[in-house]
Design an enzyme around this catalytic site. Structure first.
Site, PDB file in Angstrom:
ATOM      1  N   HIS A 110      -4.882   7.713  -4.458  1.00  0.00           N
ATOM      2  CA  HIS A 110      -3.747   6.848  -5.681  1.00  0.00           C
ATOM      3  C   HIS A 110      -3.827   7.577  -6.709  1.00  0.00           C
ATOM      4  CE1 HIS A 110      -1.282   3.516  -6.894  1.00  0.00           C
ATOM      5  NE2 HIS A 110      -1.549   3.517  -8.136  1.00  0.00           N
ATOM      6  N   GLU A 148     -10.945  -5.298   0.520  1.00  0.00           N
ATOM      7  CA  GLU A 148      -9.540  -6.193   1.040  1.00  0.00           C
ATOM      8  C   GLU A 148      -8.866  -6.362  -0.036  1.00  0.00           C
ATOM      9  OE1 GLU A 148     -12.637  -7.754   0.011  1.00  0.00           O
ATOM     10  OE2 GLU A 148     -13.239  -6.737   1.205  1.00  0.00           O
TER      11      GLU A 148
END
Ligand code: GRF
Length: 208
Positions: A110, A148
């Site tokens: 990221h 998740e």
């Protein structure tokens, strides 16, 4: 030998950094066995082909629903029998069933210092636009395991990069890639391939 599947959506400079680092012996005990793209005709697939690595395109547009696509994506990746899945600029939300199946075996790069400038809506150039809008003086990149949540998994490595006066999002993106992403991602793969890190209590620590 760690079997690595790399997932891409675009230019594939991070994929290239991984391939170059393996060729140069900077990443050991790892081989890229397949490259998966959600977009046809992207440069990342050409990079795979040039390296003799199978490139597979699986686009959501060819599936009747997101649920069907999610299962197909999970199946295609599973067929490669990967030890590690690397999201190198992959702009698809990883299906829950894939996260569950490959717990702590999926990593993402990221382009910011998580938890700053991350989460829903923070991808690609948008991250750098937000950094500049906010007037931050430092940004960087983060490699983390995928869980998740969105950009919420255990952090493996981070590197800071200076924001400079007059930066455009494109200029800043390039600096973050050159000074952080292309170094961090191969480094994390090397650490995983050589058993140097483990996840304890949702945090990554070095094995002594
Ligand atoms: C990188 O900045 C990555 O951090 C972000 O998307 C970009 C992908 O670039 N998630 P590339 O396809 O590796 O050139």
């Amino acid at each position: 030998m760690l079997r690595v599947v790399v997932c891409v959506s675009g230019g594939g400079t991070n994929l290239q950094a991984i391939l170059d680092a393996i060729d140069a012996g900077k990443v050991t005990n790892a081989q890229v066995v397949a490259v998966i793209s959600n977009n046809p005709g992207v440069k990342a697939l050409t990079r795979a082909e040039n390296h003799g690595i199978p490139g597979i395109c699986i686009s959501p547009k060819d599936y009747e629903s997101r649920a069907v696509y999610n299962q197909a994506l999970t199946d295609i990746i599973s067929e490669q029998d990967p030890d590690l899945i690397v999201l190198a600029g992959f702009l698809v939300k990883i299906p829950e069933q894939m996260v569950a199946k490959f717990s702590n075996r999926i990593v993402n790069i990221h382009p910011s210092l998580i938890p700053a400038f991350c989460g829903v809506g923070y991808y690609g150039l948008k991250v750098h636009e937000k950094v500049l809008e906010r007037g931050a003086k430092i940004t960087g990149a983060t490699v983390h395991f995928v869980n998740e949540g969105m950009d919420e998994g255990p952090i493996i490595a981070q590197k800071a990069v200076a924001v400079e006066d007059g930066d455009t999002p494109e200029v800043l993106q390039r600096r973050v890639m050159e000074q952080a992403e292309w170094i961090l991602l191969p480094g994390a793969i090397d650490d995983i391939a050589n058993g140097r890190i483990e996840v304890v209590d949702n945090k990554v620590r070095r094995i002594k």
